[in-house]
Design a protein around this motif. Structure first.
Motif, mmCIF file in Angstrom:
data_model
loop_
_atom_site.group_PDB
_atom_site.id
_atom_site.type_symbol
_atom_site.label_atom_id
_atom_site.label_comp_id
_atom_site.label_asym_id
_atom_site.label_seq_id
_atom_site.Cartn_x
_atom_site.Cartn_y
_atom_site.Cartn_z
ATOM 1 N N GLU A 33 0.814 -1.216 0.000
ATOM 2 C CA GLU A 33 0.000 0.000 0.000
ATOM 3 C C GLU A 33 0.853 1.275 0.000
ATOM 4 O O GLU A 33 0.559 2.229 -0.715
ATOM 5 N N ARG A 34 1.922 1.263 0.826
ATOM 6 C CA ARG A 34 2.690 2.494 1.045
ATOM 7 C C ARG A 34 4.078 2.476 0.430
ATOM 8 O O ARG A 34 4.764 3.503 0.404
ATOM 9 N N GLY A 35 4.535 1.305 0.002
ATOM 10 C CA GLY A 35 5.907 1.166 -0.440
ATOM 11 C C GLY A 35 6.805 0.786 0.722
ATOM 12 O O GLY A 35 6.425 0.951 1.888
ATOM 13 N N VAL A 36 7.978 0.284 0.399
ATOM 14 C CA VAL A 36 8.923 -0.121 1.442
ATOM 15 C C VAL A 36 9.409 1.091 2.217
ATOM 16 O O VAL A 36 9.446 1.093 3.455
ATOM 17 N N ALA A 37 9.784 2.149 1.510
ATOM 18 C CA ALA A 37 10.296 3.346 2.176
ATOM 19 C C ALA A 37 9.242 3.990 3.069
ATOM 20 O O ALA A 37 9.574 4.597 4.090
ATOM 21 N N GLY A 38 7.983 3.861 2.692
ATOM 22 C CA GLY A 38 6.909 4.483 3.457
ATOM 23 C C GLY A 38 6.394 3.639 4.596
ATOM 24 O O GLY A 38 5.408 4.024 5.252
ATOM 25 N N THR A 39 7.033 2.501 4.837
ATOM 26 C CA THR A 39 6.613 1.600 5.915
ATOM 27 C C THR A 39 7.732 1.461 6.934
ATOM 28 O O THR A 39 8.827 1.003 6.606
ATOM 29 N N SER A 40 7.474 1.853 8.151
ATOM 30 C CA SER A 40 8.479 1.741 9.213
ATOM 31 C C SER A 40 8.242 0.473 10.023
ATOM 32 O O SER A 40 7.156 -0.117 9.982
ATOM 33 N N LEU A 41 9.245 0.074 10.759
ATOM 34 C CA LEU A 41 9.082 -1.080 11.641
ATOM 35 C C LEU A 41 8.023 -0.799 12.701
ATOM 36 O O LEU A 41 7.306 -1.708 13.127
ATOM 37 N N GLU A 42 7.905 0.443 13.105
ATOM 38 C CA GLU A 42 6.864 0.802 14.069
ATOM 39 C C GLU A 42 5.479 0.611 13.453
ATOM 40 O O GLU A 42 4.560 0.126 14.122
ATOM 41 N N ASP A 43 5.333 0.972 12.178
ATOM 42 C CA ASP A 43 4.058 0.760 11.482
ATOM 43 C C ASP A 43 3.700 -0.724 11.486
ATOM 44 O O ASP A 43 2.558 -1.108 11.751
ATOM 45 N N VAL A 44 4.692 -1.550 11.179
ATOM 46 C CA VAL A 44 4.474 -2.993 11.117
ATOM 47 C C VAL A 44 4.108 -3.534 12.490
ATOM 48 O O VAL A 44 3.199 -4.350 12.642
ATOM 49 N N GLN A 45 4.830 -3.087 13.493
ATOM 50 C CA GLN A 45 4.588 -3.543 14.861
ATOM 51 C C GLN A 45 3.156 -3.259 15.289
ATOM 52 O O GLN A 45 2.460 -4.127 15.836
ATOM 53 N N LYS A 46 2.684 -2.059 15.000
ATOM 54 C CA LYS A 46 1.327 -1.680 15.382
ATOM 55 C C LYS A 46 0.292 -2.475 14.585
ATOM 56 O O LYS A 46 -0.716 -2.935 15.135
ATOM 57 N N GLY A 113 -1.973 -3.803 -9.508
ATOM 58 C CA GLY A 113 -0.685 -3.992 -10.137
ATOM 59 C C GLY A 113 -0.080 -5.313 -9.711
ATOM 60 O O GLY A 113 -0.780 -6.233 -9.300
ATOM 61 N N CYS A 114 1.228 -5.409 -9.779
ATOM 62 C CA CYS A 114 1.916 -6.641 -9.390
ATOM 63 C C CYS A 114 2.716 -6.395 -8.116
ATOM 64 O O CYS A 114 3.644 -5.571 -8.114
ATOM 65 N N PRO A 115 2.393 -7.091 -7.028
ATOM 66 C CA PRO A 115 3.143 -6.898 -5.772
ATOM 67 C C PRO A 115 4.637 -7.171 -5.913
ATOM 68 O O PRO A 115 5.462 -6.475 -5.320
ATOM 69 N N ILE A 116 4.989 -8.196 -6.694
ATOM 70 C CA ILE A 116 6.410 -8.496 -6.890
ATOM 71 C C ILE A 116 7.073 -7.365 -7.667
ATOM 72 O O ILE A 116 8.171 -6.905 -7.336
ATOM 73 N N GLY A 117 6.400 -6.924 -8.723
ATOM 74 C CA GLY A 117 6.943 -5.836 -9.528
ATOM 75 C C GLY A 117 7.101 -4.552 -8.735
ATOM 76 O O GLY A 117 8.080 -3.812 -8.900
ATOM 77 N N SER A 118 6.136 -4.266 -7.858
ATOM 78 C CA SER A 118 6.211 -3.059 -7.038
ATOM 79 C C SER A 118 7.430 -3.104 -6.129
ATOM 80 O O SER A 118 8.155 -2.107 -5.976
ATOM 81 N N LEU A 119 7.660 -4.262 -5.508
ATOM 82 C CA LEU A 119 8.833 -4.407 -4.652
ATOM 83 C C LEU A 119 10.117 -4.257 -5.468
ATOM 84 O O LEU A 119 11.061 -3.577 -5.055
ATOM 85 N N GLY A 120 10.146 -4.891 -6.623
ATOM 86 C CA GLY A 120 11.341 -4.843 -7.448
ATOM 87 C C GLY A 120 11.679 -3.448 -7.925
ATOM 88 O O GLY A 120 12.852 -3.029 -7.904
ATOM 89 N N SER A 121 10.674 -2.697 -8.362
ATOM 90 C CA SER A 121 10.935 -1.352 -8.881
ATOM 91 C C SER A 121 11.466 -0.425 -7.802
ATOM 92 O O SER A 121 12.267 0.470 -8.080
ATOM 93 N N GLU A 122 11.053 -0.658 -6.561
ATOM 94 C CA GLU A 122 11.510 0.201 -5.471
ATOM 95 C C GLU A 122 12.870 -0.220 -4.936
ATOM 96 O O GLU A 122 13.675 0.623 -4.524
ATOM 97 N N LEU A 123 13.153 -1.502 -4.934
ATOM 98 C CA LEU A 123 14.354 -2.004 -4.262
ATOM 99 C C LEU A 123 15.542 -2.248 -5.183
ATOM 100 O O LEU A 123 16.670 -2.371 -4.715
ATOM 101 N N ALA A 124 15.295 -2.323 -6.494
ATOM 102 C CA ALA A 124 16.358 -2.731 -7.423
ATOM 103 C C ALA A 124 17.601 -1.853 -7.329
ATOM 104 O O ALA A 124 18.729 -2.343 -7.461
#
Length: 215
Positions: A33-46, A113-124
């Protein structure tokens, strides 16, 4: 998880497995939903309903969590296409898979879209290890397409000058490009056009297999 990490990782209890899974699931949803950069460990924890110490217990840092998300996301994307994906050995099967992929986007109002593609485009460009793991996920996807086309080739249903490997890669590229445009345009026109063009090309490479002569 690498072989070294797997060896070093403590054996989890059933509760531990469930907690780890809840963390990864929450992270995957947030990162989509937010992208890797837009997701903090605190967000995940909550979102997972766990303590900060639990997140760090199962994942030493965010990069380790991202790698787990890539693995879970890849499995989810490919599992959702079964059994179609494992039997792409005829034009009928290929077109049924195409219809499934288009319908799945329509069900999501073309916003997924494609979840794998979204991760790849942000992290590559920022995480070489993550890039390699996303590439491995795409390789699994492409291999399934290749296996079906190779079966058609081996049965003599594709011309001898056809290259199943190149065709499978082109189908995957058409799919990924179509999924990206679907997300941007909010319609499936490009996805349908890309897949149809590739499947029409494969159909043009098919040969008529003569029926066996009856005694």
């Amino acid at each position: 998880m690498s072989t070294e990490e797997a060896i070093a990782a403590p054996r989890l209890t059933r509760k531990g497995v469930a907690t780890r899974g809840r963390i990864v699931t929450a992270a995957a949803e947030l990162m989509f939903e937010r992208g890797v950069a837009g997701t903090s460990l605190e967000d995940v924890q909550k979102a997972a309903g766990v303590s900060p110490s639990q997140v760090y217990h199962y994942f030493g840092d965010k990069r380790a969590l991202v790698r787990a998300v890539i693995a879970v996301t890849t499995d989810a994307v490919l599992d959702a296409q079964e059994p179609l994906l494992s039997r792409l050995d005829s034009m009928e099967a290929l077109r049924a898979w195409r219809d499934f992929m288009v319908a799945r986007q329509a069900e999501r109002d073309c916003a997924g879209g494609c979840p794998i593609g979204s991760l790849g485009s942000e992290l590559a460009g920022t995480d070489p290890v993550a890039r390699e793991e996303v590439a491995a996920g795409f390789a699994r996807w492409g291999q399934s397409i290749h296996d079906g086309l190779r079966a058609m080739y081996d049965r003599g249903e594709l011309r001898r000058d056809a290259d199943p490997g190149q065709l499978a890669l082109a189908v995957l590229a058409a799919l990924q490009g179509g999924l990206l445009l679907t997300r941007v345009r909010r319609d499936t026109v490009a996805l349908e056009a890309g897949l149809d063009a590739m499947l029409d090309h494969i159909a043009a490479l098919c040969v008529t297999v003569p029926e066996p002569v009856k005694p």
